[in-house]
Every structure is written in structure tokens, then in C-alpha cells.
Scaffold this motif. Structure first.
Motif, PDB file in Angstrom:
ATOM      1  N   CYS A  73      85.336  62.582   8.257  1.00 59.37           N
ATOM      2  CA  CYS A  73      84.393  62.261   9.324  1.00 59.37           C
ATOM      3  C   CYS A  73      84.685  63.147  10.530  1.00 59.37           C
ATOM      4  CB  CYS A  73      84.519  60.783   9.706  1.00 59.37           C
ATOM      5  SG  CYS A  73      83.444  60.285  11.048  1.00 59.37           S
ATOM      6  N   GLY A  74      83.668  63.836  10.997  1.00 61.80           N
ATOM      7  CA  GLY A  74      83.836  64.719  12.141  1.00 61.80           C
ATOM      8  C   GLY A  74      83.844  66.180  11.762  1.00 61.80           C
TER       9      GLY A  74
ATOM     10  N   CYS B 297      76.112  59.787   8.809  1.00 55.71           N
ATOM     11  CA  CYS B 297      75.843  60.933   9.662  1.00 55.71           C
ATOM     12  C   CYS B 297      77.171  61.623   9.934  1.00 55.71           C
ATOM     13  CB  CYS B 297      75.190  60.503  10.985  1.00 55.71           C
ATOM     14  SG  CYS B 297      76.247  59.363  11.953  1.00 55.71           S
ATOM     15  N   ASP B 298      77.127  62.831  10.424  1.00 56.56           N
ATOM     16  CA  ASP B 298      78.341  63.538  10.849  1.00 56.56           C
ATOM     17  C   ASP B 298      77.892  64.665  11.751  1.00 56.56           C
ATOM     18  OD1 ASP B 298      80.730  65.051  11.114  1.00 56.56           O
ATOM     19  OD2 ASP B 298      81.453  64.222   9.207  1.00 56.56           O
ATOM     20  N   ASP B 299      78.069  64.460  13.070  1.00 54.60           N
ATOM     21  CA  ASP B 299      77.611  65.469  14.022  1.00 54.60           C
ATOM     22  C   ASP B 299      78.750  66.350  14.524  1.00 54.60           C
ATOM     23  OD1 ASP B 299      78.907  63.586  15.529  1.00 54.60           O
ATOM     24  OD2 ASP B 299      77.200  63.079  16.794  1.00 54.60           O
TER      25      ASP B 299
ATOM     26  N   LEU C 241      83.510  63.539  18.197  1.00 53.66           N
ATOM     27  CA  LEU C 241      84.099  62.204  18.229  1.00 53.66           C
ATOM     28  C   LEU C 241      83.450  61.320  19.284  1.00 53.66           C
ATOM     29  CD1 LEU C 241      87.877  63.163  17.827  1.00 53.66           C
ATOM     30  CD2 LEU C 241      86.267  62.408  16.068  1.00 53.66           C
ATOM     31  N   SER C 242      82.280  61.748  19.756  1.00 47.90           N
ATOM     32  CA  SER C 242      81.604  60.982  20.796  1.00 47.90           C
ATOM     33  C   SER C 242      80.921  59.758  20.201  1.00 47.90           C
ATOM     34  CB  SER C 242      80.562  61.846  21.502  1.00 47.90           C
ATOM     35  OG  SER C 242      79.783  61.072  22.392  1.00 47.90           O
ATOM     36  N   ASP C 243      81.019  58.646  20.900  1.00 46.71           N
ATOM     37  CA  ASP C 243      80.325  57.421  20.510  1.00 46.71           C
ATOM     38  C   ASP C 243      79.072  57.205  21.346  1.00 46.71           C
ATOM     39  OD1 ASP C 243      81.760  56.401  18.352  1.00 46.71           O
ATOM     40  OD2 ASP C 243      83.295  55.553  19.652  1.00 46.71           O
ATOM     41  N   ALA C 244      78.747  58.188  22.178  1.00 40.45           N
ATOM     42  CA  ALA C 244      77.622  58.014  23.088  1.00 40.45           C
ATOM     43  C   ALA C 244      76.343  58.632  22.557  1.00 40.45           C
ATOM     44  CB  ALA C 244      77.955  58.623  24.455  1.00 40.45           C
TER      45      ALA C 244
ATOM     46  N   THR D 196      82.769  57.208  13.846  1.00 33.90           N
ATOM     47  CA  THR D 196      83.090  56.704  12.513  1.00 33.90           C
ATOM     48  C   THR D 196      82.105  57.211  11.468  1.00 33.90           C
ATOM     49  OG1 THR D 196      81.817  54.713  13.016  1.00 33.90           O
ATOM     50  CG2 THR D 196      84.196  54.613  13.381  1.00 33.90           C
ATOM     51  N   CYS D 197      81.212  58.126  11.890  1.00 27.13           N
ATOM     52  CA  CYS D 197      80.187  58.702  11.005  1.00 27.13           C
ATOM     53  C   CYS D 197      79.207  57.652  10.492  1.00 27.13           C
ATOM     54  CB  CYS D 197      80.828  59.477   9.853  1.00 27.13           C
ATOM     55  SG  CYS D 197      81.634  61.002  10.433  1.00 27.13           S
TER      56      CYS D 197
END
Length: 468
Positions: free
Chosen positions: A158-159, A170-172, A175-178, A184-185
Motif C-alpha cells: 500500500c502506497g 485504491c493506491d495513490d 500516505l495522506s488521509d485527506a 490504508t489503500c
């Protein structure tokens, strides 16, 4: 015995050396010179020509002479180890430690597949399906980035910016949660525990009874009962149903509950028009209030054909006196009263209190005085005092007075409590009347006084309406 000869063969002198022993007497002839190329086992040791150790170092038998001799698989006459025949006179092969030009990319002389050179003599590379020690974390032999091993031969995580099928939503690559993809993908959604743009809150659960409901701050009217804060929540802003401001509707809350309460004035006081049980009280039944006929509604049809007014119980009415109609505010002559009662002045002796209601007319019409009330649950009778007069009671007209209970919504007559009929005589002295209302105890009704005037005036006085 040892000897030497020179023999001429084809014009070429060849030196021969004879060692001790002669053929046939138990002695062998060493295979040297021409004997290393005659194809015979000259010394009876089972070895022929270049197989004989004595011949191995002769030019005839040396590797690289361009002739594949016995014991050689090839001999290309050179010592180049990068062609098809090595300097050892064996065909080049993968694993011999020599890189065969144009055929092999490498050859480290071993069959290990986890180093830089595969056992196939190809350079190790990401995607070859073999994990290169110290260089690759994985190698699944394909170019797919959606499985457990990336095309960079790194283990999917993840990441890494690549969505792993069946494992990540998803995986962008951050490590942003915003944003729309959590660290956590997992695709951002209400209930993931992370407050995203557009969400007022996110407590990570699906509970509808806490402070965060559907990622919005819990509030009265959202349709969910906030535990410890709200007693009810019906999801609307109505103040006429069973839940008002997220508390159960109750008499005295100031809101009229439809179908249950007839009124609610926000207090438990009696005598103010709304009882302590939220029933409509009979207001100003004795017409004593300083506001004339407060609580009652007066109507005329035609609008200026008569008057509903308040008059002093001690008044002596004469022709020329006037009263003020509470419906139109117009003054009305009381000459009709004097003529109908047949006496001047007309006195109101016998009425309760200081005031009474009067109905008088100038012409024929339909006149009503009414108010909506809730008959007390314990009431059985309606009481009032009244006097009236009309010459038409003795005639054939249908002029008359009717006191009835009507439906407050439809205005339909529910019960007639009093009604004059043709032939009735006038009641010109103050008289007490009663009518049963037991069938309507606890019911909200419209108490209605109707005056139907046809050909002549029909004056009347009313006072002291009450339930018992």
C-alpha cells in the motif's frame, strides 16, 4: 638395445629411433612420430595414437592444431574461448565458464539461478521469473503491476502507487488521509474514521445514536435519536406531531398536537381559554370581559344587516339608543328590540354579572355567534340564560333561534341543543336554560348561536354560558 636410422620416404628423410626389444620377442614399440598417427595400438597397451601419453604433447596430438584428434570433440585451430570450440577442444556450452559470443550474454560456470547470470547464460533481469539475490525482492515473471510483485520486482505494498487487484481499493502513492484514497489503500467513505472534505465528522462506525450520524453532526430533526441527548427524533420540524423539538409532545409545551390537543398555550393555568389538559375552555361565557365578546366570533349575512354587541345588564334600552357591532364596528339602533319586546324601556333584569350579549337587526339576515371549545370530560350539561322576542313566532315564517354544537372543521351540525319553532311564544324575561352535552364530554366542538331573521327583527339577550 637402442639404434637409430635415417630412412628416405618420398624424398624426405625421417629419423627413426629403435628402442630395445623387437616386435615378436615380447618387447613393444613406443608410439612416437608417425606411430602417433597411424591409428594402431603399437605398444599393445590399449591406447591408440593421441590417447597414448607419449603422444599427447606432440604437435600432432596437441589441442589447437585444427584437427579434431582422438579425445577432442572439436579443434578449430585457435585458443579463442568465445567461439563455438573452446581452447580445451570441447564445444562451447552454457556453464563452461566462457561467454559464447553472440549466443550467451554471460557464463559464470555454475548452474545457480539466483546470481547475476542465470543457468541459461542470460543476464538476470526483473521479470525473468527468478529472484536475483540482493537485487530483487520478488520476480513473478510477468509484466503485471496488479499482483503481489510489481514489474520493478518489488513486493506490492500500500502506497506504491499501483492498485493491487482484490487487495486494494485504491493506491495513490501517498500516505495522506485527506484525499480520496486513505493511507490504508481503502477508498475514502463515510464511516472510515477519517473526516474528509464534505464530512462534518467521521467516527468510524455506523451507529445512528451517537454524536456523528452519516458523517454529519447529530442534530434534532435528523431522524435519529441521539442517545443521552434526545428522547425522540422523527426527522421533521413539525411541532404538531408526537415529537416536538426531540422531546415527546406534552400538554403545556406550547404546541398543539394534531388530533390530540385542542389547544396548548404553554401553561397549566385554567380560565385562559386553554385548560390544563389542553382543551379549549369556554371563554367569556358570561360576556364580562372588558374586550367585548372576547373569545367569540360574530358574523352577519348580509354583512351590515345586524349587530352582535355587549350591553350592560342594568341598561334600560329605548328607541334611539345604539350598540356597536363587534363584527363590523358599526353602530346599530336598538329600536328593533323595543318594538319586538313591546315595552319601553327594555330592562335586562335577571342576568348574571354586569354584562350580557345582545343580538339585534335592521333587516332580514343570517347571524351567528360562536366559539370552539373542548367540553370538559366530566361535563353533562350546558347552562345559559336568555330572553328573546319576535312577532313571527306566532305566524307562519321560519324565523328562529338555534343553539347547536357543530364540527369545528366542517362546521356541520352535530347536535341541536335549543331551537325555536313556529308557534313558539317570545320569552321576554330572563330565563335559565339547560341542554345535555354528556355525549360530547371531552370532545372539541363549536358552540354556535344562530339567528335567522326573515321578515322582522329578532332581538335576543344571552348570558352565563357554562358547563356542569
Amino acid at each position: 638395445m637402442r639404434g637409430a636410422w635415417v630412412v628416405t620416404i618420398g624424398g624426405v628423410g625421417v629419423a627413426l629411433t629403435l628402442l630395445s626389444g623387437c616386435p615378436g620377442n615380447g618387447a613393444s614399440t613406443p608410439e612416437v612420430g608417425f606411430a602417433c598417427a597411424d591409428g594402431l595400438d603399437n605398444d599393445d597397451d590399449g591406447l591408440v595414437d593421441c590417447e597414448e601419453p607419449d603422444c599427447a604433447l606432440t604437435p600432432r596430438c596437441a589441442c589447437g592444431n585444427g584437427v579434431p584428434d582422438i579425445g577432442e570433440l572439436c579443434d578449430d585451430g585457435n585458443t579463442d574461448d568465445t567461439d563455438a570450440c573452446t581452447s580445451l577442444c570441447v564445444p562451447a556450452r552454457c556453464g563452461d565458464g566462457f561467454v559464447h559470443a553472440g549466443v550467451e550474454a554471460c557464463d559464470d560456470g555454475n548452474d545457480v539461478d539466483t546470481d547475476a547470470c542465470l543457468s541459461s547464460c542470460q543476464l538476470a533481469s526483473c521479470g525473468d521469473g527468478i529472484i536475483h539475490d540482493g537485487a530483487e525482492a520478488c520476480d513473478d515473471g510477468n509484466l503485471a503491476d496488479t499482483d503481489g510483485c510489481l514489474t520493478s520486482c518489488e513486493i506490492a505494498r500500500c502506497g506504491d502507487g499501483v492498485v493491487r487487484a482484490d487487495f486494494e481499493g485504491c493506491d495513490d502513492g501517498n500516505l495522506s488521509d485527506a484525499d480520496d484514497c486513505l493511507s490504508t489503500c481503502i477508498l475514502a467513505s463515510c464511516g472510515d474514521g477519517v473526516t474528509q472534505p464534505g464530512e462534518a465528522c467521521d467516527d468510524g462506525n455506523a451507529s445512528s445514536t451517537d454524536a456523528c450520524v452519516g458523517c454529519l453532526a447529530a442534530q434534532c430533526g435528523d431522524g435519529f435519536v441521539h442517545a443521552g441527548v434526545e428522547t425522540c427524533d422523527d426527522g421533521n420540524a413539525s411541532n404538531t406531531d408526537a415529537c416536538v423539538a426531540c422531546e415527546p409532545a406534552a400538554c403545556g409545551d406550547g404546541f398543539v398536537r394534531a388530533g390530540v390537543e385542542a389547544c396548548d398555550d404553554g401553561n397549566a393555568a385554567a380560565g385562559d381559554g386553554c385548560s390544563a389538559t389542553c382543551g379549549l375552555e369556554l371563554v367569556n361565557g358570561g360576556f364580562e370581559d372588558q374586550v367585548p365578546l372576547r373569545g367569540w366570533t360574530a358574523t352577519h349575512d348580509p354583512p351590515t344587516s345586524g349587530a352582535w354587541a355587549r350591553v350592560s345588564a342594568t341598561a334600560s334600552l329605548r328607541i334611539g339608543d345604539v350598540v356597536t357591532d363587534i363584527a363590523s364596528g358599526m353602530p346599530m339602533d336598538v329600536g328593533c328590540v323595543v318594538l319586538a319586546f313591546g315595552v319601553e324601556p327594555v330592562n335586562l333584569a335577571g342576568f348574571l354579572g354586569a354584562q350580557a350579549a345582545i343580538a339585534t337587526q335592521l333587516e332580514s339576515g343570517h347571524h351567528r355567534l360562536y366559539q370552539d371549545i373542548t367540553i370538559p370530560a366530566t361535563a353533562t350539561q350546558l347552562r345559559w340564560r336568555m330572553s328573546y322576542a319576535s312577532s313571527l313566532f306566532t305566524g307562519t315564517g321560519d324565523q328562529g333561534i338555534r343553539i347547536a354544537l357543530r364540527d369545528p372543521t366542517s362546521d356541520e351540525v352535530m347536535a341541536v341543543l335549543f331551537e325555536t319553532r313556529p308557534g313558539d311564544v317570545s320569552v321576554t324575561t330572563t330565563t335559565s336554560f339547560t341542554a345535555s352535552v354528556a355525549a360530547f364530554a371531552g370532545t372539541t366542538v363549536r358552540l354556535d348561536i344562530t339567528m335567522d331573521v326573515v321578515l322582522d327583527c329578532l332581538p335576543a339577550f344571552f348570558d352565563g354560558f357554562s358547563f356542569s
